[in-house]
Design a protein around this motif. Sequence first.
Motif, PDB file in Angstrom:
ATOM      1  N   UNK A 165       0.785  -1.257  -0.004  1.00  0.00           N
ATOM      2  CA  UNK A 165       0.116  -0.036  -0.024  1.00  0.00           C
ATOM      3  C   UNK A 165       0.694   1.213   0.036  1.00  0.00           C
ATOM      4  N   UNK A 216       0.014   0.847  -4.316  1.00  0.00           N
ATOM      5  CA  UNK A 216      -1.227   0.552  -3.363  1.00  0.00           C
ATOM      6  C   UNK A 216      -2.306  -0.021  -4.713  1.00  0.00           C
ATOM      7  N   UNK A 217      -1.984  -0.196  -5.935  1.00  0.00           N
ATOM      8  CA  UNK A 217      -2.972  -0.699  -6.582  1.00  0.00           C
ATOM      9  C   UNK A 217      -3.005  -2.411  -6.522  1.00  0.00           C
ATOM     10  N   UNK A 252      -2.576  -4.164  -3.790  1.00  0.00           N
ATOM     11  CA  UNK A 252      -2.920  -4.516  -2.579  1.00  0.00           C
ATOM     12  C   UNK A 252      -3.927  -5.983  -2.266  1.00  0.00           C
TER      13      UNK A 252
END
Lengths: 317, 433, 299
Positions: free
Chosen positions: C264, C268-269, C271
Amino acid sequence: MPSRLQPMTVAAVIGFAAAAVAPLFVPSWTTLVALILAKAIVVLGIIVLLQAGQVSFGHAMFFAVGAYAAAFWGKYLGIGDLALYLLLGSVLATLSGLVVGLFVVRYREIFFGMLNLAFSMVLWSLLEKMFHYTNGADGIRVARPTVVGMTFSPDAFQFVILYVSLTLAVVAFALVQRYLDSPLGHMLRAIKSNETRLEYLGTSARRVLLAGYVLSAFLGGIGGVLVAVIQGIATPEFGFWTKSGEFVFIAILGGVGHALGAFAGAAVFEIVRFFAAAKLANAWQLILGVVLIVIILFAPNGLIGLVTRSSRAKGDN
Amino acid sequence: MRLKSTAVAVFAAAAMFAATAHAQDKPSEIKIAITTFLSGPASVFGVPGKAAAEMIAEDLNKKGGIGGVPVKLSFIDEGAGGEALVSNYRRVVQDEKVDATFASISSGSCNQLVPVAEDLKVMNLMWDCGAASILEAKKYRYNFRTQANATPEMLAVLVYLLKTKPNFKTIAVVNQDYAWGRESWEIFSTALKAMKPDVQVVAELFPKFGAPDYSTEVSRLLALRPDVVFTTSWGGDLDTLVRQSGQRGLLQQSTFVLAIGESSIQRLGKELPEGLIVGARGDHWFLHPEKKDDAAFKAFNQAFKTRTGAWPIYPVYHMAQAFSALSGAYDKAIKANGGKWPTREQVIDAAAGLEFATGFGRPVTLRPEDNQGLEAQLVGVTKAAPGYDFNVLDNMMIFDAKTITTPAGTKSVEWLKTLKPDFINMNVPTFKH
Amino acid sequence: MNSTLAILAILDGISYAALVFLVSVGLSLIFGVLRVVNVAHGSLYAYGAYLAATLSIAVAPISPWLTYPALLIASVVIGVTCGGFIERFLLRPVYGREEVLQLLITFAVFMIMDNLQRLIWGVQPIFASEPLKLLPNVRVFGVTYTSYQVVLLPLVAIVTLVGLRYFLRYTLSGAVIMAVTEDREAATAIGIDAQRVYLLTFIIGATLAALGGALALPTTSLVPGMGTDMIVLSFAVAATAGLGQIEGTAVTALMIGLARAFVIYIHPEFEVLVPYLLMVLVLLVRPLGLFGTSKARKI
């Protein structure tokens, strides 16, 4: 051997005929029946694997591959033909079935199920998160394709896709029944009853399972393309674990002893969900859950099992 | 003799035929099918929406209905999933032959149903879904959006922010990862870049829709310290984000902009502190400054509170708009038809360019070029007030629809790129609580 | 990613891992002993949270400190009643039948519980964060954390881990459970009531799931569908660890929690991808899980 009309064959003929004719009288059933047939094709694949005693909890991944094949074609190459969607979807699904299958056929039972689940969740998370390619959680619209070069009006298209699904369903049904009656099918059942003995006969259990797995992936892809076209959309939910669970649910509901179980189960599942969503919007999950428990506890061979049991009791067999 | 009676008969038949050619029989009821979320997280919008529909229909029928015909409602749960939704939609249109549909809350549902409505030639009012792209991509005849869309909604919030906090340097976004979250950020950030190019976006976080936990995102934002945190989240996700941010001091450290936070204000109570910028997806607020002394408005809000236990939120007013639009279209069509009951096609024709008013806010116009609704936007800042156990809106600005809605025939993102910093100099009235 | 952010990520990872561990260990335990994959585990988690909310809201006006015992009581009530009911009336009839049927029964239970949850507690988000607000905040490198999340939750997880280990290895009941797991026939032959063991184990597992939910309550909003994601996540953790491995589940939960937190911060994509990717990679290399032990194949 005297050729007797098996009760199952009769039931199948009646069922398919009803599917072909009923929507002519009640047009709004076209989509519902088409969906039932398309999903049943996927469930046929589950039944194949269940013959070997293996449950795949990730079968939605092949379903999603088929659906997104149709969606990506439309998104990147423009509107295509249904035949080409089916070709691409089935080829991609079969190939991914081969690749994943090479890994998963080494495992049995819960580990087989878990690994399949893992693969499907990886696919799901990619579909969900790679927003710029897949449009994320909302999915990709699938515009109406041409069918063998012909374009149809919206009304007519509903019927066209219904009869295409019906044709494919009948073919798949016959194919799977033949497969299950064939030596490969018997070997699949041998994996369930006693795998070691199968290997003592000189056959590779893994190869047998792989063949079944690839077949079921192929069927999953076909079903995925059909559902994406019928609904006009492909979403990451098509690859989520609850969708895999749904397919297994339908298989058990219908009965895994015969390919017709896929259709019986899909019909009951979709019809209950359809009417419950409209009339009892607050309770459709409850109803389906209770139905499943009742089936498992009292009719473990599913709906088909109920029918064959009663016909056997009458001394038909 | 024979000839005469035959002639009379023919003449009479012709007269009857001519009469029926211009008039439908007045139906016994007008059937409306409404899709809404009765399950799943969006039921926080769907359930109040349904309550509003039932209440409004009752009131309408007490007054005689639309054109003297009572309305009958049926509901389809969007939460049952795409397959059941489309199948049920077809069933109500083709079997039950409803006269109009209100679909839907979710842009995903709208994406699926709008083409179906067009195919089936049934009037569909998009009563709550916000994705601008649906009506920008194609011209529809049977589909109308009786509310604004994400573009004016986001633009209003942005202009409010730029007017009230002109000197912020850094911004971060935390949006739900699905079409709404992505598109709303695209609109906001494109306009922001056009109007204030020196702002730096320090983080773009898109947690999964329905994420139960934002702790890590909050930690990251606490470390990055942006001046502004923007979010278009709603429902449980927004509640969790606001509360977790509040618990750890992020709400005090950064200025939070809750683009559609109006629907969470009551539920969060004092957990939603003062000083947050809140948008309302339209000029919707149960204490609407231009309407709060209006008797009918107060009565409606009170009736809703008595019925459901909470003051209305924007989906409620959106539902009222859909009903108002439907009545307006029928009334206009009846008048154009000389008092006789209109055909479906006549009602559709009447709906183009229709202006209607619920009386709960400013009037809305259905733009004839693309059937997009032009709806004013209200944005305010939260503030404590006696008599309420939640913070109310203060310093409210109401933005005129035409200025902030994408011109017809243009794609939103293209238009937003052409905006200049002086766009915010528009004259907007400000209202105190 | 400098060392400050790394420390922050570690703290986030640990607090996330604590909750995930509590839910996953119950699932793992149930599978280890009963050989049943409990799909309804996520619903037990949700019910624990919802009941804890109902109780918290009821007792908070009396004294906010009462919300702590409320959390505990809610977990036990759900564990015993729901867990007991499921095992006794729904699973017991299908022992000895195919595993897929047992699993599907729990899948059906999940659907039913999910629906009932909506009917009982409604659809509006519910929250009750008194337990969290009672504890102070801590500052680490200028970032504020709630001690509930970075101290209490990991503490509870550790206590649970140690307690389970002690219970299974050093008490008579624990020994009985291990015996039944090892060899049901032999255990029954020496007079152990396997049925009671199964019931007890299921109840313990269910209580742990409900405890996870109750402890999650103060940090989050309860919405319909909250169990669905937790189910598959706890599968991922339990399967990656090796079903039935208690300590292994703790290690894996920590691994997945930390990986997710770092992702994250950096990307973050990805996660949601992290737990399942790890699961695939681990299972391909070690099909029985990181700590799983193989059983001899019965011919």
